[in-house]
Motif scaffolding. Structure first.
Motif, short mmCIF file in Angstrom:
data_model
loop_
_atom_site.label_atom_id
_atom_site.label_comp_id
_atom_site.label_asym_id
_atom_site.label_seq_id
_atom_site.Cartn_x
_atom_site.Cartn_y
_atom_site.Cartn_z
N LYS A 1 2.70 13.36 -8.80
CA LYS A 1 1.79 14.08 -7.91
C LYS A 1 0.40 13.44 -7.99
O LYS A 1 -0.17 13.35 -9.10
CB LYS A 1 1.72 15.55 -8.34
N SER B 1 -3.27 14.74 -10.03
CA SER B 1 -2.89 15.63 -11.14
C SER B 1 -3.72 15.36 -12.40
O SER B 1 -3.55 16.07 -13.40
CB SER B 1 -1.39 15.49 -11.44
N GLY B 2 -4.58 14.36 -12.36
CA GLY B 2 -5.48 14.12 -13.49
C GLY B 2 -5.05 12.98 -14.41
O GLY B 2 -5.57 12.85 -15.52
N LYS B 3 -4.14 12.12 -13.94
CA LYS B 3 -3.70 10.98 -14.76
C LYS B 3 -4.87 10.07 -15.12
O LYS B 3 -5.07 9.73 -16.27
CB LYS B 3 -2.65 10.14 -14.01
N VAL C 1 -8.20 10.48 -14.87
CA VAL C 1 -9.26 11.13 -15.64
C VAL C 1 -8.85 11.21 -17.12
O VAL C 1 -9.64 10.91 -18.02
CB VAL C 1 -9.54 12.54 -15.05
N SER D 1 0.86 7.17 -8.57
CA SER D 1 1.48 8.49 -8.36
C SER D 1 2.84 8.38 -7.69
O SER D 1 3.14 9.11 -6.74
CB SER D 1 0.54 9.36 -7.51
N ILE E 1 -7.85 21.00 -20.54
CA ILE E 1 -9.05 20.46 -19.87
C ILE E 1 -9.52 21.48 -18.82
O ILE E 1 -8.80 21.78 -17.87
CB ILE E 1 -8.74 19.10 -19.18
N PRO E 2 -10.73 22.00 -18.99
CA PRO E 2 -11.23 22.98 -18.01
C PRO E 2 -11.65 22.29 -16.73
O PRO E 2 -11.89 21.08 -16.72
CB PRO E 2 -12.44 23.59 -18.72
N GLU E 3 -11.73 23.06 -15.66
CA GLU E 3 -12.28 22.50 -14.43
C GLU E 3 -13.77 22.23 -14.67
O GLU E 3 -14.48 23.09 -15.20
CB GLU E 3 -12.10 23.48 -13.27
N ASP F 1 -16.56 14.53 -11.77
CA ASP F 1 -16.85 13.75 -10.56
C ASP F 1 -18.16 12.98 -10.71
O ASP F 1 -18.28 11.84 -10.27
CB ASP F 1 -16.89 14.66 -9.32
N ILE G 1 -17.56 9.90 -12.69
CA ILE G 1 -16.85 8.87 -11.92
C ILE G 1 -17.84 8.11 -11.03
O ILE G 1 -17.82 6.88 -10.93
CB ILE G 1 -15.71 9.50 -11.08
N1 LIG Z 1 -10.54 19.10 -15.09
C1 LIG Z 1 -11.04 18.70 -13.90
N2 LIG Z 1 -12.12 19.32 -13.36
C2 LIG Z 1 -12.61 18.93 -12.18
N3 LIG Z 1 -12.13 17.92 -11.47
C3 LIG Z 1 -11.07 17.24 -11.94
C4 LIG Z 1 -10.45 17.61 -13.18
N4 LIG Z 1 -9.42 16.76 -13.40
C5 LIG Z 1 -9.38 15.92 -12.35
N5 LIG Z 1 -10.36 16.22 -11.48
C6 LIG Z 1 -10.65 15.53 -10.23
O1 LIG Z 1 -9.45 15.42 -9.49
C7 LIG Z 1 -9.40 14.17 -8.83
C8 LIG Z 1 -8.08 13.51 -9.12
O2 LIG Z 1 -7.97 13.20 -10.49
P1 LIG Z 1 -7.25 11.86 -10.95
O3 LIG Z 1 -7.38 11.77 -12.43
O4 LIG Z 1 -7.77 10.71 -10.17
O5 LIG Z 1 -5.74 12.18 -10.54
P2 LIG Z 1 -4.50 11.15 -10.45
O6 LIG Z 1 -4.85 9.93 -11.22
O7 LIG Z 1 -3.34 11.91 -11.04
O8 LIG Z 1 -4.28 10.87 -8.99
C9 LIG Z 1 -10.60 13.36 -9.29
O9 LIG Z 1 -11.57 13.34 -8.28
C10 LIG Z 1 -11.12 14.10 -10.48
O10 LIG Z 1 -12.52 14.05 -10.58
#
Ligand SMILES: Nc1ncnc2c1ncn2[C@@H]1O[C@H](COP(=O)(O)OP(=O)(O)O)[C@@H](O)[C@H]1O
Ligand SMILES: [Mg+2]
Length: 260
Positions: free
Chosen positions: A12, A15-17, A19, A128, A213-215, A220, A223
């Motif tokens: 997906k 999903s935060g991979k 980050v 993904s 991991i909290p929101e 961002d 990044i």
């Molecule tokens: N814990 C979090 N809080 C806020 N934003 C998040 C969090 N985790 C991920 N994001 C945001 O979600 C987006 C997608 O995360 P990303 O790590 O790139 O996902 P993937 O690599 O799985 O596609 C990014 O813009 C990131 O900043």
């Protein structure tokens, strides 16, 4: 020194991979371990999050299908102890070549074997999809992490990953163990989050990282700055959670090396 190789996998997008890969890599490098982050996604989000532009046409993908020296693709980052292999545009095109290569799924493993002795930890940020690059990442890895936003749709992605890795193991292609499911807060409201979190813990038990991991909007911002959150804004809530994850990961990591 044999590096523990860990992939971040979830089909997906968002999903935060990336980050997680960037912040775990930077957090562990900050604890004086030697770390390499491999950006295997043509979108190059991990490279960009470290303030690095992706390679133009010929890059890392060239090293996968040609005999180019992998050392030529390793770059230092602004973070001490953290090196990176950046993504490049041709990572998409290279997939056909990898499919057609004899044992093309082991290409990344063979390349990383050369670098292994220089690092304590190698992290691979996967695309993904379950494409041949993710297959290469899993075949090269001792362990994998599934980042999981606690939302309804993500849990089906979780079973898909586990079934996929099991099917690879049955074929003798991959021996990566589930290092852990990394929960992050989604945006569906507290009751749904708790329900999903409880279900994940009930099913996967010790394979769930304690750190959640909290929101955090700071992610961002980091990044955009091109710096990992753990070192750019160490006092932010997500950075603190990633620090906890780093300790948990390091503590458990000898087990994953022994298993393989
Ligand atoms: N814990 C979090 N809080 C806020 N934003 C998040 C969090 N985790 C991920 N994001 C945001 O979600 C987006 C997608 O995360 P990303 O790590 O790139 O996902 P993937 O690599 O799985 O596609 C990014 O813009 C990131 O900043
Ligand atoms: Mg990504």
């Amino acid at each position: 020194m044999t590096a523990l190789i860990t992939s971040f996998v979830n089909p997906k997008g968002g999903s935060g991979k990336t980050v997680a890969a960037v912040n775990l890599a930077a957090g562990i490098a900050d604890l004086a371990y030697k770390v390499l982050l491999v950006d295997l996604d043509a979108h190059a989000s991990a490279s960009l999050a470290l303030g690095l532009k992706k390679d133009p046409k010929l890059g890392f993908a060239g090293a996968l299908i040609a005999d180019d020296d992998i050392y030529d693709f390793v770059e230092k980052t602004a973070n001490t102890n953290l090196d990176v292999i950046k993504a490049s545009d041709d990572l998409v095109a290279v997939q056909v070549a990898l499919y057609n290569q004899k044992e093309g799924f082991l290409t990344l493993k063979r390349k990383l074997d050369v670098l292994n002795k220089n690092y304590d930890y190698i992290f691979i940020d996967c695309p993904s999809t379950f494409d041949v690059l993710t297959l290469n990442a899993l075949c090269a890895s001792h362990a994998f992490i599934v980042p999981l936003p606690c939302e309804y749709y993500s849990t089906s992605a979780l079973s898909t990953v586990v079934e996929y890795v099991n099917s690879l193991e049955e074929k003798g292609l991959c021996h990566a163990v589930l290092a852990g499911i990394l929960r992050s807060y989604g945006s569906n409201g507290e009751s749904v989050l708790n329900e999903i979190q409880n279900e994940v813990v009930r099913i996967f038990r010790k394979n769930v990282f304690k750190a959640i991991i909290p929101e955090d909007k700071s992610l961002d911002e980091s990044i955009i700055l091109g710096r990992p959150l753990v070192t750019a804004m160490p006092d932010s809530p997500a950075a603190k959670a990633f620090r906890k994850l780093c300790s948990e990961f390091i503590y458990k990591s000898p087990f994953w090396l022994r298993h393989n």
